[in-house]
Enzyme design. Structure first.
Site, PDB file in Angstrom:
ATOM      1  N   LYS A  43      18.040   6.864 -33.399  1.00 29.42           N
ATOM      2  CA  LYS A  43      17.287   7.116 -32.170  1.00 29.42           C
ATOM      3  C   LYS A  43      18.221   6.983 -30.969  1.00 29.42           C
ATOM      4  O   LYS A  43      19.075   6.104 -30.934  1.00 29.42           O
ATOM      5  CB  LYS A  43      16.152   6.081 -32.079  1.00 29.42           C
ATOM      6  CG  LYS A  43      15.184   6.364 -30.968  1.00 29.42           C
ATOM      7  CD  LYS A  43      13.859   5.657 -31.213  1.00 29.42           C
ATOM      8  CE  LYS A  43      12.982   5.699 -29.959  1.00 29.42           C
ATOM      9  NZ  LYS A  43      12.873   7.016 -29.322  1.00 29.42           N
ATOM     10  N   LEU A  71      12.132   7.576 -24.658  1.00 31.60           N
ATOM     11  CA  LEU A  71      13.415   6.992 -25.056  1.00 31.60           C
ATOM     12  C   LEU A  71      13.361   5.473 -25.177  1.00 31.60           C
ATOM     13  O   LEU A  71      14.276   4.778 -24.731  1.00 31.60           O
ATOM     14  CB  LEU A  71      14.521   7.388 -24.067  1.00 31.60           C
ATOM     15  CG  LEU A  71      15.045   8.820 -24.142  1.00 31.60           C
ATOM     16  CD1 LEU A  71      16.242   8.984 -23.210  1.00 31.60           C
ATOM     17  CD2 LEU A  71      15.462   9.196 -25.558  1.00 31.60           C
ATOM     18  N   CYS A 130      17.002  15.320 -23.354  1.00 29.59           N
ATOM     19  CA  CYS A 130      15.699  14.694 -23.584  1.00 29.59           C
ATOM     20  C   CYS A 130      14.771  15.003 -22.413  1.00 29.59           C
ATOM     21  O   CYS A 130      15.094  14.722 -21.268  1.00 29.59           O
ATOM     22  CB  CYS A 130      15.835  13.203 -23.805  1.00 29.59           C
ATOM     23  SG  CYS A 130      14.452  12.623 -24.762  1.00 29.59           S
ATOM     24  N   ASN A 190      16.568  20.373 -29.101  1.00 31.26           N
ATOM     25  CA  ASN A 190      15.587  19.320 -28.841  1.00 31.26           C
ATOM     26  C   ASN A 190      14.183  19.956 -28.810  1.00 31.26           C
ATOM     27  O   ASN A 190      14.024  21.143 -29.096  1.00 31.26           O
ATOM     28  CB  ASN A 190      15.913  18.643 -27.503  1.00 31.26           C
ATOM     29  CG  ASN A 190      15.412  17.205 -27.453  1.00 31.26           C
ATOM     30  OD1 ASN A 190      14.331  16.907 -27.954  1.00 31.26           O
ATOM     31  ND2 ASN A 190      16.194  16.328 -26.858  1.00 31.26           N
ATOM     32  N   GLY A 215       7.664  19.944 -34.745  1.00 29.75           N
ATOM     33  CA  GLY A 215       6.907  20.113 -35.987  1.00 29.75           C
ATOM     34  C   GLY A 215       6.975  21.547 -36.484  1.00 29.75           C
ATOM     35  O   GLY A 215       7.561  22.425 -35.835  1.00 29.75           O
TER      36      GLY A 215
END
Lengths: 287, 250
Positions: A43, A71, A130, A190, A215
């Site tokens: 992570k 995060l 992100c 991402n 997904g």
């Protein structure tokens, strides 16, 4: 059998796990056999600890998942301390990819240097994309010049690294800039930005309004991005976006990827990456 | 140790809006404790995508049972399964209920499907008192097994079964300082209990067993966070699902 290499680092197979979907590694202990995987990506770690976003943080949609985790992580110093004192990653018989996100452009090189110094790490991932942080509203990869500067600075450390890019920015321009600046690999990509609304309140479902969408639902879009980036760059592409089977992984290879990263499906089937690696091995043998 | 086990459905029973599944799960059954939960893949495809968490309702030999309130796509997909079908179960997950404090007998408070984890718990206790509430009698879970394992007090908002009112109206007859309290139910029930507990002269020894929206169930996705009074966050799956009532803000 093909050789799976990024810079100087060899991989036993092209299947990795995606950052943010595999915890810090230990969460999957006993649930999957790490020695069957090409690598695991931890992570993303930030310079300072982050408690992450207030709930709600996730929402399932048909074949997909919206997330707004923010995060959450214990911060660089704490993670480095754990690596040095407890050596948690030595137990995992696979390549360890350490994902970092800075608050400033300079943070990336400083963090990369610290992680490399701590040891037990095989590769770095620069998370330039992100979408959940609001620092100024922009991500590092909203500007090609930023990408170029960060990547060229980290490249000087001569340690294997990949650059994780967002599909919500100029992913093609950023890919070319990253390769030019010396990136060893690209992670495409991402999450896609998405939204949901609460029909009762009339408000966005997430406090940050937008969330990252991932997904199986995103696979066709991820394939398209991998395909168009692969036409323009020569460095290896780690495809990340909705892969849920060896068949999906094969499609990503056909689109031009060299590696496949399993993300959201790790939450559903914790041993999915192992299953994909097994299935892919059969395909690659026949090739 | 968390195990992914392909389990055969031995029995599938629908009563009103509740589904009870008895599963042949020898590996999970061997270590599942009261208060823990399992995460079940409700279908074979990607919609619904995520597993659904259910408290362990009962355990016997190689089998575990779950009790499911039929309320969405995932639970309806489970209801369409038949005895003999196989489903993938991940568990046991989360932490078990803490033991009752010596000298403070347990008092269980459940709202609707929140009763589910209390049957297995009650079987290891000596017929604990349980207050079970619901909006109306149709939303009460099947009562037979609870009646044998607990001393049951029922309340419904509309009075269609048991006493009229909420679980708090029943709770008022108890001296909270004499009990170890365990509660499981909807958010509104926890909020009302928090308010009631806050008004007590001495903070009661009470636990909340939470149901939240969950991603993975084993701490990887960080999706099931619950706000804590100190401004921090707890993960329902790995820090919970049972918390001291004052540790979480609901």
């Amino acid at each position: 059998m093909k050789n799976f290499t990024i810079h100087t680092l060899g991989f036993r197979n092209p299947v990795l796990t995606a950052s943010g979907t595999f915890g810090m590694g230990g969460e999957f202990d006993g649930l999957t056999d790490y020695s069957k995987l090409g690598g695991i990506t931890l992570k993303t770690v930030t310079p300072r600890p982050r408690s992450g976003n207030q709930p709600p943080r996730i929402l399932e949609t048909p074949c997909g998942l919206l997330n707004s985790i923010g995060l959450e992580n214990p911060g660089m110093d704490e993670v480095i301390r754990i690596i040095k004192s407890e050596h948690p990653f030595r137990a995992y018989d696979t390549n360890i990819v350490f994902s970092i996100a800075g608050e400033t452009a300079d943070d990336f090189t400083r963090m990369a240097d610290a992680v490399i110094g701590a040891g037990d790490i095989d590769m770095l991932e620069l998370n330039l994309s992100c979408p959940n942080i609001h620092a100024g509203g922009a991500t590092f990869d909203s500007d090609c010049a930023n990408v170029r500067a960060i990547v060229s600075s980290v490249a000087r450390l001569d340690f294997p690294f990949t650059v994780k890019l967002s599909p919500n920015q100029d992913i093609l321009g950023n890919s070319i800039a990253a390769e030019d600046a010396g990136a060893h690999a690209l992670t495409i990509s991402n999450t896609f930005l998405g939204m949901a609304f609460d029909r009762k309140t009339g408000e966005p479902y997430f406090r940050n309004k937008v969330a990252g969408f991932s997904g199986p639902a995103v696979k066709p879009m991820a394939l398209y991005n991998v395909y168009r980036v692969a036409q323009k760059v020569k460095i290896p592409i780690i495809a990340s976006g909705g892969a849920a089977s060896a068949g999906d992984a094969i499609e990503f290879l056909l689109a031009g990827a060299s590696f496949i990263s399993i993300g959201t499906m790790n939450f559903v089937e914790p041993d999915i990456a192992e299953t994909v690696a097994d299935g892919l091995a059969e395909y690659l043998r026949e090739k | 140790m968390i195990i992914k086990e392909y389990t055969e459905i031995l029995e599938s029973t629908i009563a009103g809006t509740y589904l009870t599944l008895r599963l042949n799960a020898p590996k999970i059954a061997a270590s599942a404790l009261p208060g823990q939960f399992v995460n079940i893949r409700t279908g074979d495809g990607f919609d619904p995508l995520l597993r659904r968490p259910f408290g362990v309702y009962d355990r016997s030999g190689d089998t575990i049972s779950v009790m499911v309130l039929l309320r969405g796509r995932g639970t309806r997909a489970l209801a369409e399964k038949n005895a003999g079908d196989t489903i993938s179960v991940l568990g046991p997950l989360g932490n078990p209920f803490p033991a009752p404090h010596p000298g403070k007998p347990p008092l269980l408070i459940a709202g609707g499907v929140g009763a589910a984890p209390f049957l297995y718990f009650a079987r290891g206790l000596s017929k604990p008192k349980m207050i079970l509430g619901a909006r109306d009698r149709l939303l009460l879970p099947p009562l037979e097994s609870f009646m044998s394992a607990c001393e049951l007090m029922i309340s419904t908002d509309d009075g269609s079964k048991g006493s009229r009112g909420t679980v708090i109206d029943v709770l008022k007859q108890f001296d909270l300082s004499a009990h170890t309290v365990y509660a499981c139910g909807p958010k509104g029930m926890f909020a009302a209990l928090s308010e009631y507990f806050s008004a007590q002269p001495v903070s009661p020894l009470a636990y909340f067993s939470l149901e939240t929206y969950m991603g993975c169930g084993f701490g990887a996705c960080k999706g099931c966070s619950v706000p804590a009074p100190d401004g921090g966050l707890k993960l329902c799956c790995t820090d919970g699902p049972t918390f001291l009532w004052s540790e979480v803000m609901l």
